[in-house]
Design a protein around this motif. Structure first.
Motif, PDB file in Angstrom:
ATOM      1  N   ILE A 207      40.997  31.812  38.973  1.00 48.10           N
ATOM      2  CA  ILE A 207      40.162  31.433  37.833  1.00 48.10           C
ATOM      3  C   ILE A 207      38.885  30.830  38.415  1.00 48.10           C
ATOM      4  CG2 ILE A 207      39.965  30.078  35.719  1.00 48.10           C
ATOM      5  CD1 ILE A 207      42.193  32.156  35.603  1.00 48.10           C
ATOM      6  N   ARG A 208      37.753  31.462  38.131  1.00 44.96           N
ATOM      7  CA  ARG A 208      36.493  30.985  38.703  1.00 44.96           C
ATOM      8  C   ARG A 208      35.458  30.776  37.595  1.00 44.96           C
ATOM      9  NH1 ARG A 208      32.406  34.605  38.650  1.00 44.96           N
ATOM     10  NH2 ARG A 208      32.867  36.847  38.566  1.00 44.96           N
ATOM     11  N   ARG A 209      34.532  29.887  37.861  1.00 49.74           N
ATOM     12  CA  ARG A 209      33.413  29.692  36.942  1.00 49.74           C
ATOM     13  C   ARG A 209      32.338  30.728  37.214  1.00 49.74           C
ATOM     14  NH1 ARG A 209      31.103  23.832  38.450  1.00 49.74           N
ATOM     15  NH2 ARG A 209      33.285  23.333  38.013  1.00 49.74           N
ATOM     16  N   PRO A 253      20.049  28.553  27.907  1.00 51.42           N
ATOM     17  CA  PRO A 253      19.924  27.090  27.946  1.00 51.42           C
ATOM     18  C   PRO A 253      21.217  26.343  27.638  1.00 51.42           C
ATOM     19  CG  PRO A 253      18.070  28.059  26.764  1.00 51.42           C
ATOM     20  CD  PRO A 253      19.064  29.153  26.971  1.00 51.42           C
ATOM     21  N   ILE A 254      22.159  26.988  26.903  1.00 53.43           N
ATOM     22  CA  ILE A 254      23.405  26.283  26.582  1.00 53.43           C
ATOM     23  C   ILE A 254      24.609  26.898  27.299  1.00 53.43           C
ATOM     24  CG2 ILE A 254      22.633  25.347  24.384  1.00 53.43           C
ATOM     25  CD1 ILE A 254      24.143  27.591  22.966  1.00 53.43           C
ATOM     26  N   VAL A 255      24.323  27.713  28.312  1.00 56.94           N
ATOM     27  CA  VAL A 255      25.378  28.248  29.158  1.00 56.94           C
ATOM     28  C   VAL A 255      25.521  27.337  30.371  1.00 56.94           C
ATOM     29  CG1 VAL A 255      25.984  30.109  30.737  1.00 56.94           C
ATOM     30  CG2 VAL A 255      25.208  30.649  28.431  1.00 56.94           C
ATOM     31  N   PHE A 256      26.717  26.788  30.537  1.00 59.73           N
ATOM     32  CA  PHE A 256      26.994  25.895  31.667  1.00 59.73           C
ATOM     33  C   PHE A 256      28.128  26.492  32.490  1.00 59.73           C
ATOM     34  CE2 PHE A 256      25.021  23.401  28.359  1.00 59.73           C
ATOM     35  CZ  PHE A 256      24.067  22.682  29.049  1.00 59.73           C
ATOM     36  N   GLU A 257      27.937  26.515  33.804  1.00 61.92           N
ATOM     37  CA  GLU A 257      28.847  27.240  34.687  1.00 61.92           C
ATOM     38  C   GLU A 257      30.296  26.792  34.565  1.00 61.92           C
ATOM     39  OE1 GLU A 257      25.941  28.527  38.385  1.00 61.92           O
ATOM     40  OE2 GLU A 257      27.003  26.606  38.494  1.00 61.92           O
ATOM     41  N   ASP A 258      30.518  25.509  34.338  1.00 63.31           N
ATOM     42  CA  ASP A 258      31.889  25.020  34.291  1.00 63.31           C
ATOM     43  C   ASP A 258      32.553  25.221  32.932  1.00 63.31           C
ATOM     44  OD1 ASP A 258      30.190  23.211  33.116  1.00 63.31           O
ATOM     45  OD2 ASP A 258      31.094  21.427  34.010  1.00 63.31           O
ATOM     46  N   LEU A 259      31.843  25.875  32.002  1.00 62.26           N
ATOM     47  CA  LEU A 259      32.396  26.128  30.667  1.00 62.26           C
ATOM     48  C   LEU A 259      32.623  27.613  30.407  1.00 62.26           C
ATOM     49  CD1 LEU A 259      30.331  23.605  28.490  1.00 62.26           C
ATOM     50  CD2 LEU A 259      32.672  23.338  29.355  1.00 62.26           C
ATOM     51  N   GLY A 267      41.758  40.253  42.809  1.00 64.24           N
ATOM     52  CA  GLY A 267      40.341  40.405  43.101  1.00 64.24           C
ATOM     53  C   GLY A 267      39.533  41.127  42.030  1.00 64.24           C
ATOM     54  N   GLU A 268      40.181  41.598  40.980  1.00 64.56           N
ATOM     55  CA  GLU A 268      39.485  42.340  39.919  1.00 64.56           C
ATOM     56  C   GLU A 268      39.297  41.450  38.687  1.00 64.56           C
ATOM     57  OE1 GLU A 268      40.297  46.024  36.792  1.00 64.56           O
ATOM     58  OE2 GLU A 268      41.716  45.619  38.413  1.00 64.56           O
ATOM     59  N   PRO A 269      38.073  41.355  38.151  1.00 64.61           N
ATOM     60  CA  PRO A 269      37.863  40.590  36.915  1.00 64.61           C
ATOM     61  C   PRO A 269      38.594  41.271  35.759  1.00 64.61           C
ATOM     62  CG  PRO A 269      35.778  40.995  38.049  1.00 64.61           C
ATOM     63  CD  PRO A 269      36.801  41.871  38.694  1.00 64.61           C
ATOM     64  N   VAL A 270      39.487  40.522  35.100  1.00 66.43           N
ATOM     65  CA  VAL A 270      40.302  41.117  34.030  1.00 66.43           C
ATOM     66  C   VAL A 270      40.259  40.310  32.739  1.00 66.43           C
ATOM     67  CG1 VAL A 270      41.893  42.315  35.603  1.00 66.43           C
ATOM     68  CG2 VAL A 270      42.374  39.940  34.903  1.00 66.43           C
ATOM     69  N   ALA A 271      39.660  39.127  32.769  1.00 70.12           N
ATOM     70  CA  ALA A 271      39.603  38.304  31.561  1.00 70.12           C
ATOM     71  C   ALA A 271      38.446  37.320  31.693  1.00 70.12           C
ATOM     72  CB  ALA A 271      40.912  37.548  31.343  1.00 70.12           C
ATOM     73  N   PHE A 272      37.972  36.840  30.543  1.00 73.26           N
ATOM     74  CA  PHE A 272      36.928  35.826  30.557  1.00 73.26           C
ATOM     75  C   PHE A 272      37.089  34.927  29.341  1.00 73.26           C
ATOM     76  CE2 PHE A 272      35.103  38.568  27.432  1.00 73.26           C
ATOM     77  CZ  PHE A 272      34.310  37.754  26.638  1.00 73.26           C
ATOM     78  N   MET A 273      36.465  33.776  29.412  1.00 69.35           N
ATOM     79  CA  MET A 273      36.432  32.841  28.293  1.00 69.35           C
ATOM     80  C   MET A 273      35.080  32.158  28.312  1.00 69.35           C
ATOM     81  SD  MET A 273      38.962  29.639  27.474  1.00 69.35           S
ATOM     82  CE  MET A 273      38.468  28.288  26.419  1.00 69.35           C
ATOM     83  N   MET A 274      34.361  32.259  27.197  1.00 70.59           N
ATOM     84  CA  MET A 274      33.053  31.616  27.051  1.00 70.59           C
ATOM     85  C   MET A 274      33.184  30.416  26.123  1.00 70.59           C
ATOM     86  SD  MET A 274      29.508  33.114  25.393  1.00 70.59           S
ATOM     87  CE  MET A 274      29.133  34.153  26.810  1.00 70.59           C
ATOM     88  N   THR A 337      41.531  24.939  32.221  1.00 69.98           N
ATOM     89  CA  THR A 337      40.459  24.626  33.166  1.00 69.98           C
ATOM     90  C   THR A 337      39.236  24.090  32.428  1.00 69.98           C
ATOM     91  OG1 THR A 337      41.226  26.354  34.675  1.00 69.98           O
ATOM     92  CG2 THR A 337      38.974  25.551  34.975  1.00 69.98           C
ATOM     93  N   ILE A 338      38.861  24.761  31.350  1.00 68.17           N
ATOM     94  CA  ILE A 338      37.686  24.337  30.588  1.00 68.17           C
ATOM     95  C   ILE A 338      37.967  23.051  29.816  1.00 68.17           C
ATOM     96  CG2 ILE A 338      36.146  24.988  28.686  1.00 68.17           C
ATOM     97  CD1 ILE A 338      36.315  27.868  29.694  1.00 68.17           C
ATOM     98  N   ARG A 339      39.175  22.893  29.336  1.00 64.67           N
ATOM     99  CA  ARG A 339      39.537  21.644  28.629  1.00 64.67           C
ATOM    100  C   ARG A 339      39.289  20.425  29.509  1.00 64.67           C
ATOM    101  NH1 ARG A 339      43.618  17.874  27.838  1.00 64.67           N
ATOM    102  NH2 ARG A 339      44.713  18.604  29.708  1.00 64.67           N
ATOM    103  N   ARG A 340      39.707  20.508  30.754  1.00 61.90           N
ATOM    104  CA  ARG A 340      39.529  19.385  31.675  1.00 61.90           C
ATOM    105  C   ARG A 340      38.042  19.099  31.908  1.00 61.90           C
ATOM    106  NH1 ARG A 340      43.706  21.933  36.117  1.00 61.90           N
ATOM    107  NH2 ARG A 340      45.666  21.602  34.975  1.00 61.90           N
ATOM    108  N   GLN A 341      37.264  20.177  32.095  1.00 64.19           N
ATOM    109  CA  GLN A 341      35.829  19.996  32.328  1.00 64.19           C
ATOM    110  C   GLN A 341      35.132  19.416  31.106  1.00 64.19           C
ATOM    111  OE1 GLN A 341      36.072  20.775  36.058  1.00 64.19           O
ATOM    112  NE2 GLN A 341      34.036  20.556  35.201  1.00 64.19           N
ATOM    113  N   ALA A 342      35.516  19.887  29.923  1.00 58.04           N
ATOM    114  CA  ALA A 342      34.872  19.418  28.690  1.00 58.04           C
ATOM    115  C   ALA A 342      35.067  17.925  28.495  1.00 58.04           C
ATOM    116  CB  ALA A 342      35.421  20.188  27.495  1.00 58.04           C
ATOM    117  N   ILE A 343      36.246  17.445  28.813  1.00 54.88           N
ATOM    118  CA  ILE A 343      36.521  16.012  28.684  1.00 54.88           C
ATOM    119  C   ILE A 343      35.766  15.216  29.738  1.00 54.88           C
ATOM    120  CG2 ILE A 343      38.318  14.243  28.856  1.00 54.88           C
ATOM    121  CD1 ILE A 343      40.306  16.367  27.825  1.00 54.88           C
TER     122      ILE A 343
END
Length: 385
Positions: A207-209, A253-259, A267-274, A337-343
């Protein structure tokens, strides 16, 4: 007033366009849940040459007046890419749309809808889906539940009176879109935590940003997953390269790498979450205007946003994994992963996931598994012409 006092005309010229944009400020003046959009963004949305939607679509806007006072508005539009989609997926040949609907009363609403239908009928359309404003990727559906709290970024809000107006003109529900909310300060249930831990110990999963320095490449990766993941969904219309470039520029402007996370399998991208911090929290007090001083406040917020709510507008897993346990595991891992960063980094306490189609069993199941509850429902209607 008598019905003859109501006059409906096509939008023509700058003054009409301004009146079209300005109407909600009067209709929602006493609605504490309404969030004024930025007028410059609304104007861009409506303007061919600025909105790449019009590269494959055409539209006509209408205003309703009584005694010179604007009392309603509507758009009638045709997305030619939607006409090429399979009928069983909701769009298809002969399907036009209405949207951007606002009306002071039922009489006005009925007349505006009839006017939009006449325009679509004259263009050869045989069916209407609405409200959709303007693209299916923007603000689809009429809010029918959840009027008591403000919408988050890029979500619509409308009067609860509109449901009766639309249904009273012969429209029937065809699809619901739900949003879920959750308290992100609370840990997920033990079973979900075990699934996440198992994934974290799996060497096949990463899982990568996203990397904003490679914005175009990352956007292409996400688009490829999105088109594959959503390709069979109801209402799907392909996003053009021009729309991706336009949306990327708008959202940067509202895209943040950790979100924003990309999940890789072997090694293949198979899912994403914005995930996006709720920009509406920063813009509500601007009353639709960036000038003279609103832009300063917004710029300060964007430098280090502190947002109570985080919204997940887009999430997808490639089709070949959608019926597997892996799909849920990847989704839970990205959410956690994003929940932790958001907090930690944004002071967030609340999450919102949506829209989610009512028949998307996988996504509805994921939302329920992390103790989310439905907080808003949007309804799309149809009617034969």
């Amino acid at each position: 007033m008598a019905q003859s006092d109501l006059v409906i005309t096509p939008v023509s010229g700058k003054a009409d366009l301004k009146a079209f944009i300005d109407l909600p400020w009067r209709l929602y003046a006493n609605d504490p849940a309404w969030v004024p959009p930025l007028k410059a963004e609304v104007k861009e949305l409506l303007t061919p040459g600025k909105n790449p939607f019009f590269g494959h679509a055409e539209a006509q806007y209408f205003l309703a007046r009584r005694g010179g006072t604007v009392v309603g508005r509507i758009s009638a539009h045709i997305d030619h890419l939607a006409l090429e989609q399979p009928v069983e997926q909701g769009m298809g040949p002969g399907t036009g749309n209405f949207g951007l609907f606002e009306a002071e009363d039922a009489e006005t609403g009925k007349a505006l809808i009839a006017t939009a239908e006449d325009w679509l009928r004259a263009k050869g359309m045989t069916r209407v889906l609405g409200p959709i404003s303007l693209s299916i990727w923007e603000e689809p559906g009429l809010l029918i539940a959840g009027h008591d709290h403000p919408p988050t970024v890029m979500m619509g809000h409308n009067s609860p009176a509109y449901q009766a107006m639309i249904e009273g003109t012969g429209y029937v529900p065809v699809k619901q879109l739900k949003t879920y909310e959750l308290d992100i300060t609370r840990d997920f249930p033990p079973l979900i935590q075990r699934i996440i831990k198992s994934g974290e110990n799996n060497d096949r999963i990463r899982i990568r940003r996203v990397d904003k320095s490679k914005f175009d490449a990352e956007a292409a990766t996400i688009l490829a997953i999105l088109n594959d993941a959503w390709g069979n969904n109801w209402g799907f219309v392909p996003i053009t390269d021009a729309e991706i470039a336009h949306t990327g520029k708008k959202l940067k402007p509202i895209v943040f790498e950790d979100l924003i996370m990309v999940a890789e399998l072997d090694g293949e991208p198979v899912a994403f979450m914005m995930t996006l911090p709720d920009l509406n929290e920063a813009t509500k007090s601007l009353n639709g205007a960036l000038f003279p001083f609103g832009w300063i406040k917004l710029l300060r917020w964007l430098r280090k946003p502190q947002a109570r709510t985080m919204r997940v507008p887009l999430m997808g897993v490639v089709q070949r994994l959608q019926s597997s346990r892996m799909a849920g595991q990847l989704a839970f891992m990205m959410i956690e992963t994003i929940r932790r960063q958001a907090i930690a980094d944004y002071g967030s306490t609340r999450g919102e996931i949506g829209w989610v189609l009512d028949d998307n069993q996988g996504m509805n199941g994921i939302a329920e598994a992390i103790n989310s509850t439905v907080n808003k429902i949007y309804q799309i209607y149809e009617k034969p012409l």
